[in-house]
Design a protein around this motif. Structure first.
Motif, mmCIF file in Angstrom:
data_model
loop_
_atom_site.group_PDB
_atom_site.id
_atom_site.type_symbol
_atom_site.label_atom_id
_atom_site.label_comp_id
_atom_site.label_asym_id
_atom_site.label_seq_id
_atom_site.Cartn_x
_atom_site.Cartn_y
_atom_site.Cartn_z
ATOM 1 N N ALA A 256 44.660 -15.400 19.506
ATOM 2 C CA ALA A 256 45.033 -14.037 19.093
ATOM 3 C C ALA A 256 46.486 -13.995 18.630
ATOM 4 O O ALA A 256 46.812 -13.337 17.631
ATOM 5 N N GLU A 257 47.352 -14.701 19.337
ATOM 6 C CA GLU A 257 48.764 -14.729 18.963
ATOM 7 C C GLU A 257 48.959 -15.408 17.611
ATOM 8 O O GLU A 257 49.720 -14.913 16.764
ATOM 9 N N GLN A 258 48.275 -16.502 17.389
ATOM 10 C CA GLN A 258 48.380 -17.194 16.093
ATOM 11 C C GLN A 258 47.868 -16.292 14.970
ATOM 12 O O GLN A 258 48.487 -16.197 13.907
ATOM 13 N N TRP A 259 46.760 -15.621 15.192
ATOM 14 C CA TRP A 259 46.212 -14.702 14.206
ATOM 15 C C TRP A 259 47.215 -13.586 13.901
ATOM 16 O O TRP A 259 47.451 -13.248 12.738
ATOM 17 N N ALA A 260 47.832 -13.033 14.950
ATOM 18 C CA ALA A 260 48.805 -11.954 14.770
ATOM 19 C C ALA A 260 50.013 -12.443 13.970
ATOM 20 O O ALA A 260 50.527 -11.725 13.110
ATOM 21 N N LYS A 261 50.454 -13.651 14.239
ATOM 22 C CA LYS A 261 51.585 -14.205 13.488
ATOM 23 C C LYS A 261 51.226 -14.394 12.023
ATOM 24 O O LYS A 261 52.034 -14.096 11.138
ATOM 25 N N GLU A 262 50.013 -14.863 11.757
ATOM 26 C CA GLU A 262 49.566 -15.031 10.368
ATOM 27 C C GLU A 262 49.513 -13.696 9.635
ATOM 28 O O GLU A 262 49.765 -13.628 8.433
ATOM 29 N N LYS A 263 49.207 -12.625 10.370
ATOM 30 C CA LYS A 263 49.161 -11.270 9.789
ATOM 31 C C LYS A 263 50.544 -10.620 9.771
ATOM 32 O O LYS A 263 50.688 -9.478 9.354
ATOM 33 N N ARG A 264 51.541 -11.362 10.281
ATOM 34 C CA ARG A 264 52.921 -10.868 10.359
ATOM 35 C C ARG A 264 53.041 -9.601 11.205
ATOM 36 O O ARG A 264 53.810 -8.694 10.889
ATOM 37 N N LEU A 265 52.284 -9.564 12.277
ATOM 38 C CA LEU A 265 52.374 -8.449 13.219
ATOM 39 C C LEU A 265 53.538 -8.693 14.166
ATOM 40 O O LEU A 265 53.955 -9.826 14.380
ATOM 41 N N ILE A 266 54.052 -7.627 14.745
ATOM 42 C CA ILE A 266 55.226 -7.770 15.617
ATOM 43 C C ILE A 266 54.865 -8.142 17.047
ATOM 44 O O ILE A 266 55.726 -8.561 17.813
ATOM 45 N N GLY A 267 53.604 -7.993 17.414
ATOM 46 C CA GLY A 267 53.249 -8.347 18.779
ATOM 47 C C GLY A 267 51.804 -8.061 19.104
ATOM 48 O O GLY A 267 51.012 -7.685 18.244
ATOM 49 N N LEU A 268 51.500 -8.260 20.376
ATOM 50 C CA LEU A 268 50.173 -7.996 20.913
ATOM 51 C C LEU A 268 50.292 -6.948 22.004
ATOM 52 O O LEU A 268 51.305 -6.884 22.703
ATOM 53 N N SER A 269 49.267 -6.151 22.159
ATOM 54 C CA SER A 269 49.230 -5.209 23.273
ATOM 55 C C SER A 269 47.831 -5.230 23.859
ATOM 56 O O SER A 269 46.852 -5.534 23.180
ATOM 57 N N LEU A 270 47.770 -4.939 25.129
ATOM 58 C CA LEU A 270 46.472 -4.860 25.796
ATOM 59 C C LEU A 270 46.586 -3.905 26.966
ATOM 60 O O LEU A 270 47.674 -3.496 27.353
ATOM 61 N N GLU A 271 45.444 -3.551 27.490
ATOM 62 C CA GLU A 271 45.459 -2.689 28.663
ATOM 63 C C GLU A 271 44.563 -3.271 29.740
ATOM 64 O O GLU A 271 43.621 -4.006 29.459
ATOM 65 N N ALA A 272 44.926 -2.962 30.963
ATOM 66 C CA ALA A 272 44.155 -3.387 32.127
ATOM 67 C C ALA A 272 44.242 -2.260 33.155
ATOM 68 O O ALA A 272 45.094 -1.373 33.042
ATOM 69 N N GLN A 273 43.400 -2.315 34.119
ATOM 70 C CA GLN A 273 43.435 -1.320 35.181
ATOM 71 C C GLN A 273 44.102 -1.933 36.409
ATOM 72 O O GLN A 273 44.036 -3.141 36.632
ATOM 73 N N ASN A 274 44.714 -1.089 37.202
ATOM 74 C CA ASN A 274 45.471 -1.589 38.347
ATOM 75 C C ASN A 274 44.597 -2.227 39.419
ATOM 76 O O ASN A 274 45.106 -2.917 40.290
ATOM 77 N N ASP A 275 43.296 -2.063 39.333
ATOM 78 C CA ASP A 275 42.418 -2.712 40.313
ATOM 79 C C ASP A 275 42.079 -4.149 39.908
ATOM 80 O O ASP A 275 41.410 -4.857 40.651
ATOM 81 N N ASN A 276 42.575 -4.601 38.751
ATOM 82 C CA ASN A 276 42.295 -5.950 38.265
ATOM 83 C C ASN A 276 43.564 -6.803 38.358
ATOM 84 O O ASN A 276 44.171 -7.183 37.355
ATOM 85 N N LEU A 277 43.949 -7.106 39.578
ATOM 86 C CA LEU A 277 45.188 -7.830 39.832
ATOM 87 C C LEU A 277 45.169 -9.229 39.228
ATOM 88 O O LEU A 277 46.185 -9.713 38.734
ATOM 89 N N ILE A 278 44.020 -9.876 39.227
ATOM 90 C CA ILE A 278 43.922 -11.221 38.652
ATOM 91 C C ILE A 278 44.293 -11.198 37.172
ATOM 92 O O ILE A 278 45.070 -12.027 36.694
ATOM 93 N N ALA A 279 43.753 -10.231 36.429
ATOM 94 C CA ALA A 279 44.069 -10.119 34.998
ATOM 95 C C ALA A 279 45.546 -9.805 34.797
ATOM 96 O O ALA A 279 46.201 -10.406 33.939
ATOM 97 N N CYS A 280 46.082 -8.892 35.585
ATOM 98 C CA CYS A 280 47.489 -8.513 35.435
ATOM 99 C C CYS A 280 48.410 -9.705 35.682
ATOM 100 O O CYS A 280 49.375 -9.909 34.947
ATOM 101 N N ARG A 281 48.112 -10.506 36.682
ATOM 102 C CA ARG A 281 48.911 -11.708 36.943
ATOM 103 C C ARG A 281 48.792 -12.705 35.790
ATOM 104 O O ARG A 281 49.769 -13.345 35.407
ATOM 105 N N PHE A 282 47.597 -12.824 35.236
ATOM 106 C CA PHE A 282 47.382 -13.717 34.106
ATOM 107 C C PHE A 282 48.198 -13.267 32.903
ATOM 108 O O PHE A 282 48.874 -14.084 32.255
#
Length: 86
Positions: free
Chosen positions: A26-52
């Motif tokens: 996803a990061e490589q794709w975003a760089k090829e599109k000249r995007l400034i970054g990535l964003s995502l959302e998670a819920q606070n009950d998913n601690l494993i994802a947040c740590r990742f």
């Protein structure tokens, strides 16, 4: 706007580097599109994802206490961001 929705790794396949590979792609794709970054959302009950996400260089940028109002099991939606350099 470019959007990817609901990328996940099946629990039985975790700890094999698949999530990291997905984010790198996803990061490589975003760089090829000249995007400034990535964003995502998670819920606070998913601690494993947040740590990742934190481990992969994302920073917590916002918290929403209303979005999951109808879902009593989720208290907060967390917004994570990774700014891409060059």
């Amino acid at each position: 706007m470019h959007t990817l929705k609901n990328i996940a790794v099946r629990q039985t396949h975790r700890k094999r580097g698949i999530g990291k590979l997905l984010l790198e792609t996803a990061e490589q794709w975003a760089k090829e599109k000249r995007l400034i970054g990535l964003s995502l959302e998670a819920q606070n009950d998913n601690l494993i994802a947040c740590r990742f996400y934190r481990k992969e260089g994302f920073q917590l940028g916002g918290v929403d206490s209303i979005k999951q109002y109808a879902n009593p099991q989720i208290e907060l939606t967390l917004y994570w961001y990774k700014i891409l350099k060059g």
